[in-house]
Motif scaffolding. Structure first.
Motif, PDB file in Angstrom:
ATOM      1  N   ARG A 238       0.739  -1.072   0.008  1.00  0.00           N
ATOM      2  CA  ARG A 238      -0.017   0.040  -0.052  1.00  0.00           C
ATOM      3  C   ARG A 238       1.000   1.348   0.108  1.00  0.00           C
ATOM      4  O   ARG A 238       0.224   2.319   0.271  1.00  0.00           O
ATOM      5  CB  ARG A 238      -0.990  -0.033   1.130  1.00  0.00           C
ATOM      6  CG  ARG A 238      -0.470  -0.053   2.550  1.00  0.00           C
ATOM      7  CD  ARG A 238      -1.206   0.185   3.747  1.00  0.00           C
ATOM      8  NE  ARG A 238      -1.799  -1.068   4.171  1.00  0.00           N
ATOM      9  CZ  ARG A 238      -2.984  -1.142   4.247  1.00  0.00           C
ATOM     10  NH1 ARG A 238      -4.090  -0.122   4.406  1.00  0.00           N
ATOM     11  NH2 ARG A 238      -3.663  -2.365   4.464  1.00  0.00           N
ATOM     12  N   ALA A 239       2.204   1.136  -0.639  1.00  0.00           N
ATOM     13  CA  ALA A 239       2.985   2.150  -0.189  1.00  0.00           C
ATOM     14  C   ALA A 239       3.821   2.608  -1.582  1.00  0.00           C
ATOM     15  O   ALA A 239       3.922   1.942  -2.387  1.00  0.00           O
ATOM     16  CB  ALA A 239       4.370   1.802   0.649  1.00  0.00           C
ATOM     17  N   PHE A 240       3.880   4.036  -1.550  1.00  0.00           N
ATOM     18  CA  PHE A 240       4.732   4.724  -2.715  1.00  0.00           C
ATOM     19  C   PHE A 240       6.004   5.101  -1.836  1.00  0.00           C
ATOM     20  O   PHE A 240       5.920   5.694  -0.693  1.00  0.00           O
ATOM     21  CB  PHE A 240       4.111   6.070  -2.983  1.00  0.00           C
ATOM     22  CG  PHE A 240       2.685   6.056  -3.937  1.00  0.00           C
ATOM     23  CD1 PHE A 240       2.744   5.924  -5.009  1.00  0.00           C
ATOM     24  CD2 PHE A 240       1.644   6.293  -3.080  1.00  0.00           C
ATOM     25  CE1 PHE A 240       1.679   5.823  -5.635  1.00  0.00           C
ATOM     26  CE2 PHE A 240       0.701   6.354  -3.485  1.00  0.00           C
ATOM     27  CZ  PHE A 240       0.248   6.183  -4.921  1.00  0.00           C
ATOM     28  N   ILE A 241       7.010   4.525  -2.227  1.00  0.00           N
ATOM     29  CA  ILE A 241       8.184   4.689  -1.758  1.00  0.00           C
ATOM     30  C   ILE A 241       9.361   5.525  -2.349  1.00  0.00           C
ATOM     31  O   ILE A 241       9.425   5.420  -3.451  1.00  0.00           O
ATOM     32  CB  ILE A 241       9.044   3.354  -1.397  1.00  0.00           C
ATOM     33  CG1 ILE A 241       8.098   2.534  -0.504  1.00  0.00           C
ATOM     34  CG2 ILE A 241      10.680   3.465  -0.702  1.00  0.00           C
ATOM     35  CD1 ILE A 241       8.720   1.190  -0.228  1.00  0.00           C
ATOM     36  N   VAL A 242       9.783   6.770  -1.948  1.00  0.00           N
ATOM     37  CA  VAL A 242      10.527   7.952  -2.447  1.00  0.00           C
ATOM     38  C   VAL A 242      12.013   7.782  -2.236  1.00  0.00           C
ATOM     39  O   VAL A 242      12.356   7.632  -1.006  1.00  0.00           O
ATOM     40  CB  VAL A 242       9.798   9.305  -2.294  1.00  0.00           C
ATOM     41  CG1 VAL A 242      10.480  10.253  -3.001  1.00  0.00           C
ATOM     42  CG2 VAL A 242       8.467   8.806  -2.429  1.00  0.00           C
ATOM     43  N   SER A 243      13.105   7.848  -3.114  1.00  0.00           N
ATOM     44  CA  SER A 243      14.315   7.850  -2.730  1.00  0.00           C
ATOM     45  C   SER A 243      15.066   9.093  -3.721  1.00  0.00           C
ATOM     46  O   SER A 243      14.361   9.677  -4.629  1.00  0.00           O
ATOM     47  CB  SER A 243      15.205   6.709  -2.680  1.00  0.00           C
ATOM     48  OG  SER A 243      16.354   6.903  -2.126  1.00  0.00           O
ATOM     49  N   SER A 244      16.235   9.353  -3.372  1.00  0.00           N
ATOM     50  CA  SER A 244      16.914  10.338  -4.125  1.00  0.00           C
ATOM     51  C   SER A 244      18.423   9.996  -4.543  1.00  0.00           C
ATOM     52  O   SER A 244      18.991   9.781  -3.595  1.00  0.00           O
ATOM     53  CB  SER A 244      17.015  11.783  -3.458  1.00  0.00           C
ATOM     54  OG  SER A 244      18.080  12.763  -3.856  1.00  0.00           O
ATOM     55  N   PHE A 245      18.556  10.139  -5.780  1.00  0.00           N
ATOM     56  CA  PHE A 245      19.938   9.849  -6.072  1.00  0.00           C
ATOM     57  C   PHE A 245      20.952  11.102  -5.731  1.00  0.00           C
ATOM     58  O   PHE A 245      21.968  11.004  -5.792  1.00  0.00           O
ATOM     59  CB  PHE A 245      20.137   9.711  -7.686  1.00  0.00           C
ATOM     60  CG  PHE A 245      19.667   8.286  -8.142  1.00  0.00           C
ATOM     61  CD1 PHE A 245      20.298   7.102  -7.556  1.00  0.00           C
ATOM     62  CD2 PHE A 245      18.716   8.179  -9.169  1.00  0.00           C
ATOM     63  CE1 PHE A 245      19.944   5.955  -8.074  1.00  0.00           C
ATOM     64  CE2 PHE A 245      18.038   7.094  -9.402  1.00  0.00           C
ATOM     65  CZ  PHE A 245      18.367   5.937  -8.958  1.00  0.00           C
TER      66      PHE A 245
END
Length: 396
Positions: A238-245
């Motif tokens: 149920r998740a949107f997982i956000v990350s950053s280069f």
């Protein structure tokens, strides 16, 4: 034809637009960075490194340009990069995302956060936000027509903690989403297994989505484990997982990140994404995909920043600041109550103008400023920058 009153001409111009974000002004990061520049202060305010990235990454992007990767990539992102992202998540967290349907490359994490909110939150929906919180969260919810439901972290001898009982009490049929940030900006705290179990208990049997901001995922210290929501199938579903280069590879100005989510969520995410930015810089995507073939840069990042954290903390041990725990991110929060009774904003201005070190007031991370006598420093700096700041801070 009747003219729209918001566009009625007056004195040769048009009347002002009705703002969609009437309470939003210039961010505290811009204000403090500008003041730091004016005062020639050491800028430990805004969260970006003052050192260069790995030359091998620059070369990989340059090579991609020379090889002709200069036209539009797929809307969802270069396939080579999506495959590399999926492989990394599977190796580190044990969750298998399909690069074709589950991974979308974004123009930085902030765009990923905004797009996830815009695709999932409808007018009247409630979104639980845990404060202090990154400053883009609430405006994004308001742009979507949602209602932010604000829950303040508690602050005790062991630092900041999430008030799960209050969050459970606030959750109701109107709750569309809970926003999680770990490692946490600005407090430097990280989710522990107990936090994860509490979150599971709250969302189980509901339609509540999770938006998990994990941009500092590779900056967790002292042997602690990053509790990515992707580690936990019940939550990942149920998740949107956000990350950053940008955060991981010291290239914040490149503005490139990604969102991982199950197919049904990704499909809705991509509907908004394609009409928001459509796609992201091609040679940078290709260059990062090549660079990710070597996992050492992100695997060694925690040790790199822990050394800087320890250098900075050790330098402040004999100062008048009280140091809060910093288990993750590249931020350290300090209590200045032994130094001054000024508000956090006033103290940050004084510190910048009179002492020559810029910091960010933690009160700026609340929708309604909440005074705790705490400011945040960024230690993602060269050692000599940190030493210069320490020389000034320890004289207070």
């Amino acid at each position: 034809m009747k003219r729209d009153s918001t566009l009625a001409f007056s004195d040769g111009g048009i009347s002002p637009l009705k703002s969609k974000l009437p309470r939003v002004g210039t961010t505290i990061f811009t204000v403090m960075s500008t003041l730091a520049s004016e005062k020639s202060a050491v800028n430990l305010g805004q969260g970006f490194p003052d050192f260069d990235c790995d030359p091998a990454l620059i070369n990989a992007v340059s090579d991609a340009m020379k090889k002709g990767f200069n036209q539009y990539p797929p809307m969802t992102g270069a396939l080579a990069l999506r495959r590399a992202i999926a492989a990394k998540i599977a190796k580190l967290y044990g969750h298998n995302y399909d690069p074709a349907s589950d991974i979308t490359v974004t123009a930085g994490a902030t765009q990923g956060l905004l797009t996830a909110i815009m695709c999932a939150v409808h007018p009247g929906d409630e979104v639980i936000v845990i404060e202090p919180a990154y400053d883009s969260y609430i405006p994004a919810i308001e742009l979507a027509g949602g209602k932010p439901v604000l829950m303040q972290m508690t602050l005790g001898a062991d630092g900041y903690a999430i008030p799960w009982e209050r969050i459970a009490a606030a959750a109701n049929p109107r709750t569309r989403m809970i926003m999680i940030n770990s490692p946490h900006n600005p407090t430097g705290s990280v989710l522990n297994p107990g936090d994860v179990e509490a979150l599971k208990d709250i969302v189980r049997g509901t339609d509540i989505l999770i938006l998990s901001d994990e941009v500092y995922e590779h900056m967790v210290y002292d042997g602690l484990r990053h509790e990515s929501i992707s580690r936990h199938p019940e939550l990942a579903a149920r998740a949107f997982i956000v990350s950053s280069f940008g955060k991981t590879y010291h290239v914040t100005g490149w503005k490139i990140g990604y969102v991982a989510a199950p197919p049904a969520l990704s499909a809705e995410f991509r509907k908004v994404h394609q009409y928001n930015i459509f796609t992201v810089n091609t040679p940078v995507q290709q260059g990062i995909a090549t660079y990710m073939q070597n996992p050492s840069p992100y695997l060694e990042l925690a040790a790199f920043y822990q050394r800087k954290r320890d250098l900075f903390r050790d330098g402040l041990k004999n100062s008048r600041f009280k140091l809060l725990p910093a288990d993750g991110t590249y931020f350290l929060c300090v209590d200045y109550s032994a130094i001054s009774t000024m508000s956090e904003a006033d103290f940050a201005v004084w510190l910048t103008s009179e002492i020559g070190v810029a910091a960010i007031p933690v009160s700026a991370f609340y929708d309604s400023p909440r005074e705790s006598g705490i400011v945040r420093f960024c230690f993602a700096k060269q050692d000599q920058t940190l030493q210069q700041a320490l020389q000034r801070l320890t004289k207070i």
